[in-house]
Design a protein around this motif. Structure first.
Motif, mmCIF file in Angstrom:
data_model
loop_
_atom_site.group_PDB
_atom_site.id
_atom_site.type_symbol
_atom_site.label_atom_id
_atom_site.label_comp_id
_atom_site.label_asym_id
_atom_site.label_seq_id
_atom_site.Cartn_x
_atom_site.Cartn_y
_atom_site.Cartn_z
ATOM 1 N N PRO A 183 -11.256 1.735 1.069
ATOM 2 C CA PRO A 183 -10.716 2.697 2.028
ATOM 3 C C PRO A 183 -9.295 2.298 2.412
ATOM 4 N N ASN A 184 -8.440 3.290 2.617
ATOM 5 C CA ASN A 184 -7.049 2.987 2.970
ATOM 6 C C ASN A 184 -6.405 4.184 3.645
ATOM 7 N N ALA A 185 -5.439 3.923 4.502
ATOM 8 C CA ALA A 185 -4.691 4.972 5.213
ATOM 9 C C ALA A 185 -5.642 5.997 5.825
ATOM 10 N N MET A 186 -6.663 5.503 6.501
ATOM 11 C CA MET A 186 -7.619 6.396 7.139
ATOM 12 C C MET A 186 -7.004 7.004 8.401
ATOM 13 N N LEU A 187 -7.624 8.055 8.900
ATOM 14 C CA LEU A 187 -7.099 8.720 10.083
ATOM 15 C C LEU A 187 -7.233 7.818 11.310
ATOM 16 N N LYS A 188 -6.209 7.801 12.143
ATOM 17 C CA LYS A 188 -6.273 6.987 13.359
ATOM 18 C C LYS A 188 -7.378 7.459 14.285
ATOM 19 N N THR A 189 -7.670 8.743 14.246
ATOM 20 C CA THR A 189 -8.730 9.280 15.091
ATOM 21 C C THR A 189 -10.120 8.934 14.561
ATOM 22 N N THR A 190 -10.184 8.578 13.262
ATOM 23 C CA THR A 190 -11.470 8.243 12.644
ATOM 24 C C THR A 190 -11.281 7.000 11.792
ATOM 25 N N VAL A 213 -23.080 -3.045 1.647
ATOM 26 C CA VAL A 213 -21.844 -3.742 1.295
ATOM 27 C C VAL A 213 -20.682 -2.988 1.931
ATOM 28 N N ILE A 214 -19.954 -3.655 2.818
ATOM 29 C CA ILE A 214 -18.900 -3.013 3.603
ATOM 30 C C ILE A 214 -17.540 -3.536 3.147
ATOM 31 N N SER A 215 -16.757 -2.664 2.537
ATOM 32 C CA SER A 215 -15.431 -3.042 2.063
ATOM 33 C C SER A 215 -14.445 -3.141 3.217
ATOM 34 N N GLY A 216 -13.464 -4.005 3.044
ATOM 35 C CA GLY A 216 -12.403 -4.125 4.026
ATOM 36 C C GLY A 216 -11.441 -2.954 3.963
ATOM 37 N N ASP A 217 -10.687 -2.786 5.026
ATOM 38 C CA ASP A 217 -9.701 -1.708 5.123
ATOM 39 C C ASP A 217 -8.470 -2.032 4.275
ATOM 40 N N GLU A 218 -7.631 -1.017 4.085
ATOM 41 C CA GLU A 218 -6.373 -1.152 3.342
ATOM 42 C C GLU A 218 -6.596 -1.793 1.970
ATOM 43 N N PHE A 219 -7.377 -1.094 1.167
ATOM 44 C CA PHE A 219 -7.694 -1.501 -0.205
ATOM 45 C C PHE A 219 -8.497 -2.802 -0.265
ATOM 46 N N SER A 220 -9.226 -3.097 0.811
ATOM 47 C CA SER A 220 -10.103 -4.286 0.866
ATOM 48 C C SER A 220 -9.327 -5.579 0.658
ATOM 49 N N SER A 223 -6.109 -11.012 1.366
ATOM 50 C CA SER A 223 -5.024 -11.756 2.009
ATOM 51 C C SER A 223 -4.685 -11.194 3.385
ATOM 52 N N ARG A 224 -4.930 -9.895 3.600
ATOM 53 C CA ARG A 224 -4.618 -9.256 4.884
ATOM 54 C C ARG A 224 -5.874 -9.005 5.710
ATOM 55 N N TRP A 225 -6.959 -9.644 5.345
ATOM 56 C CA TRP A 225 -8.243 -9.322 5.965
ATOM 57 C C TRP A 225 -8.217 -9.458 7.487
ATOM 58 N N LYS A 226 -7.707 -10.574 7.969
ATOM 59 C CA LYS A 226 -7.709 -10.789 9.423
ATOM 60 C C LYS A 226 -6.824 -9.780 10.141
ATOM 61 N N GLU A 227 -5.808 -9.305 9.454
ATOM 62 C CA GLU A 227 -4.874 -8.345 10.047
ATOM 63 C C GLU A 227 -5.453 -6.937 10.085
ATOM 64 N N VAL A 228 -6.101 -6.501 8.998
ATOM 65 C CA VAL A 228 -6.501 -5.092 8.892
ATOM 66 C C VAL A 228 -8.006 -4.856 8.998
#
Length: 364
Positions: A183-190, A213-220, A223-228
């Protein structure tokens, strides 16, 4: 508002009592005891997600991997298969029925894996989006909408996963439901965390056993996991059987395109470890289980293999398994592919490194 909170609590309590194990069949934590479990490394088995034309023509735009593909990797000892598919092909109208012809093909592949005693991760490879229009010939006119848009609601997403879970929950080989790839660039409202929680709750209405299995945000991004993706620690699975997924590539922009040479990318043997460390540290800090669903290197410079080797060693030592990107019969001369050539008789260069890391141990 108080009534809504009470109903939510009652629903969660009901789910918890219906789960297969009161302590959770798998758990999402690694803290406070538990037992050792052997988890497998493996590969992505691509083909069903190909084409970017919907629905597309099987054999032209996309295609399914076969039992022979599975047999090759089973013989090598890589027993975990991440199986990408597209939402648009399995459900051509949101909230509509699953497409029986595609469902049959998916089940044929899953059954073949079960017969071989392999594990399958069902991966909805949609990047947080649904293609609401395709001309059926090429991708020039494709129109995508993000989950949370009025044309693709959170309820639509929950609907397809409830239907998929109902179809696949009785297979013994299903390692987990990978509810959404990158998932990436999702809506701020959702935000993604809200969508993921809704999907968790929906699946647990029909399947209280299978791991989520839950993928991380911003292309999973590992390296940016803690940030996003730090907010994913707030997710609750009432059946306590959830794992978090990151992806990692080693080129300069972490895209996996490898458009530059090794030297131009400024890579070092520790590039992979450095990029994985934020994810692994987050897992330990929060008592969560982890999985890396994508990593891959080109076959044209052996120094990339050294990075892959170091990265997989680091994952294995920290109890995190993963799947290489990618295998499958439709890749052709794709430089990251580990699909064998010459009728399955010639291994790709990356395979020798992968075979050094077949299992790891997780405690839960």
């Amino acid at each position: 508002m108080k009534i809504k909170k009470i109903l939510t609590f009652v629903f969660a309590a009901a789910l918890m009592t219906s789960c297969g194990n009161e302590d959770g069949p798998g758990g999402d934590g690694g803290n406070g005891g538990g037992t050792e479990h052997t988890e497998y490394f493996g590969v992505n088995m691509s083909g069903a997600e190909f084409g970017n034309v919907y629905p597309g023509v099987d054999g032209t735009h996309y295609g399914y991997p076969t039992k022979k593909d599975l047999e090759y990797f089973k013989e090598k000892g890589l027993r975990m298969i991440r199986f990408p598919f597209r939402w648009e092909r399995i459900q051509s109208e949101m909230n509509g029925p699953l497409i029986t012809t595609e469902l049959a093909k998916m089940k044929e592949f899953v059954q073949a894996a079960e017969d071989l005693n392999m594990k399958v991760l069902l991966d909805m490879h949609n990047f947080g989006r649904y293609c609401v229009y395709s001309n059926g010939v090429n991708s020039d006119d494709n129109q995508f909408v993000v989950i949370g848009n009025a044309q693709c609601t959170v309820e639509n997403f929950c609907d397809v996963w409830k239907k998929l879970a109902a179809e696949f929950k009785d297979y013994k080989c299903i390692w987990g439901y990978d509810i959404m790839n990158e998932p990436n660039a999702m809506l701020k409202t959702t935000p993604w965390v809200k969508i993921a929680q809704a999907c968790i709750n929906a699946i647990r209405e029909v399947d209280t056993e299978t791991m989520l299995v839950i993928s991380g945000d911003e292309f999973s991004s590992a390296s940016r996991w803690k940030e996003v993706s730090d907010n994913l620690k707030t997710l609750v699975d009432p059946c306590d059987n959830m794992i978090f997924q990151a992806h990692v590539y080693f080129d300069s922009d972490a895209s996996g395109n490898y458009s530059k040479s090794y030297d131009e990318d400024g890579a070092t043997i520790q590039t992979g470890v450095v990029r994985l460390r934020p994810f692994v540290e987050w897992l330990k800090e929060n008592g969560k289980r982890g999985f890396v669903g994508e990593y891959g290197v080109p076959d044209d410079d052996g120094r990339w293999l050294d990075i892959l080797d170091s990265a997989l060693k680091y994952l294995q030592e920290n109890g995190v398994n993963g799947t290489y990107w990618s295998a499958g019969p439709r890749w052709g001369n794709y430089k990251l592919a580990v699909q064998p050539t010459d009728n399955y008789t010639v291994d790709r260069p990356q395979l020798a490194t992968l075979l050094k890391y077949k299992t790891t141990v997780q405690v839960y």
